[in-house]
Design a protein around this motif. Sequence first.
Motif, PDB file in Angstrom:
ATOM      1  N   TRP A   1      -7.812  -0.880  -6.467  1.00 19.58           N
ATOM      2  CA  TRP A   1      -6.765  -0.788  -5.433  1.00 19.58           C
ATOM      3  C   TRP A   1      -6.222  -2.161  -5.060  1.00 19.58           C
TER       4      TRP A   1
ATOM      5  N   ILE B   1      -6.715   7.342  -3.170  1.00 18.85           N
ATOM      6  CA  ILE B   1      -7.076   8.177  -4.316  1.00 18.85           C
ATOM      7  C   ILE B   1      -8.050   9.236  -3.824  1.00 18.85           C
TER       8      ILE B   1
ATOM      9  N   LYS C   1      -3.768   8.422 -10.676  1.00 20.22           N
ATOM     10  CA  LYS C   1      -4.726   8.505  -9.578  1.00 20.22           C
ATOM     11  C   LYS C   1      -5.781   9.588  -9.820  1.00 20.22           C
TER      12      LYS C   1
ATOM     13  N   TYR D   1      -4.157   2.163  -1.215  1.00 17.11           N
ATOM     14  CA  TYR D   1      -3.895   2.813  -2.502  1.00 17.11           C
ATOM     15  C   TYR D   1      -4.770   4.067  -2.562  1.00 17.11           C
TER      16      TYR D   1
END
Length: 489
Positions: free
Chosen positions: A367, A429, A305, A427
């Motif tokens: 993602w 980040i 990430k 997701y």
Amino acid sequence: MSKLKKLAGDTVIYGLSTILGRLINWLLMPFYIRTLDKVEFGGVVNIYSYIAVILVILTLGFETGYFRFVKEHRRQVLLKNLGTVITSLSLLFVVLVYMFKSPITDVLGDEYLRADYFLIAAAIVALDAITSIPFADLRIQNRTIRYASLKFISVILNVGFNVFFLVICPYLLKEGYDIIEVIFDPKNKLYYVFVSNLLSSLIISFFLIPTMFFVKASFDLKLIKKVLKYSLPIMVVGLFGMLIQNSDKILMVHLIDTDFMDPMEALGIYGANYKIGILMALFIQSYRLAFEPFFFKEGKEKASKDLYARILKYFVIFGCIIYVGVLVFIDVVNILLLPEYYEGNVIIPFILMGQLFFGIYYSLSLWYKLTDRTNYGALISGLGAILVIIGNVVLVPIIGYLGAAISSLCCFFIMTLISYILGQKYYPIDYPLTRIIIHIVAAILIVYVSNLFRSDSLLFHYAIKGTIFVSYFAFLYIIERKEFIKILS
């Protein structure tokens, strides 16, 4: 850092073939505008927009599906099965275009384009679709040199055939070699633009198709269904993406006010200036070719990430350098155009920034690919396609091709914003948003300041432009010096 350097290395290799190949191909633009009139060049832009859209449909998103499932299944099995499906679909498409070429021409051809243009375009897109999986296979095997070589040879062949038909053949006719009329009609030069592409695609296919059909693997319907379930949303995303990038060139001939300008001439001017943004598009394409296999191999590791966040920042930095470089030295770039095309320069800042946001959107899209939520990608791209079409329909009749450029930028910006918000939910980040915004705003301001300085003295003019450009690099070093030192160490 080694992984980051690996991605950079792959980007350079893919980029060399992509940049050299597409740069040579890009030189066809100044070549075409000097061998074809504006209406004929508008025809080139229009037909190739259809090709780009249809190619996405025929490939069914199988390239991304190939990367996704190659770890779970034997590479040869995927190659054979996916290649067979695409080949069958592509051949069916060519047959249908041949059967219905007259109504297709009536609807799409307007008064400028002929049925044989669309038939040859169908053959081009079919060959490109059939070879898409063998090319993806080269990428997954890291056979970057062979991939790069074939792509480059394809471009060289296309350029060579164009020169033969549009320069050598007319010269031979002028010198009295009437025998050349057997293969060349001087009253239909646009036809040979597409013939050149078809010949180059046909030659390259001989190097790739055998690798797909001569492998030992059985037909697996369950595998095909499995890949289709994953890939069709990707295809829809790609289709919407191509509509976003090409709907302006498809719709413009039907939206431009004929009292203001000939629609196909307007498309020719727009298309030539749109090509100026090729440096940004080249960078984005080479980045995409390297990034997709890279992040599938990295997967969902927590350590990745931070890497993805840094990659996005560097992508924006290099994109902004291209943005500033092209616009600060736009008068140098204009050497490639003819004076009657200069009026279209007004679209270039919007096209370049739009392409930059498209690259950011693509980077953010990991993602939904890594979490198998590809339906979200389809929804976002679908919204973008709707927005850009509405923007074109509303703005192009009012302000001409500038409306198309503004619509494109707004569309990519909104898609990027939505993708970021959803990505942080599914997701998350920690992207360096502040730094990214600073780099984009700084690039825009540098271009604005550059446009304030004008001089009749060429020496003073370029001295100022050069100083501004160097100052921009100094700004980048001050902002990112710690990161640069880490990379170089």
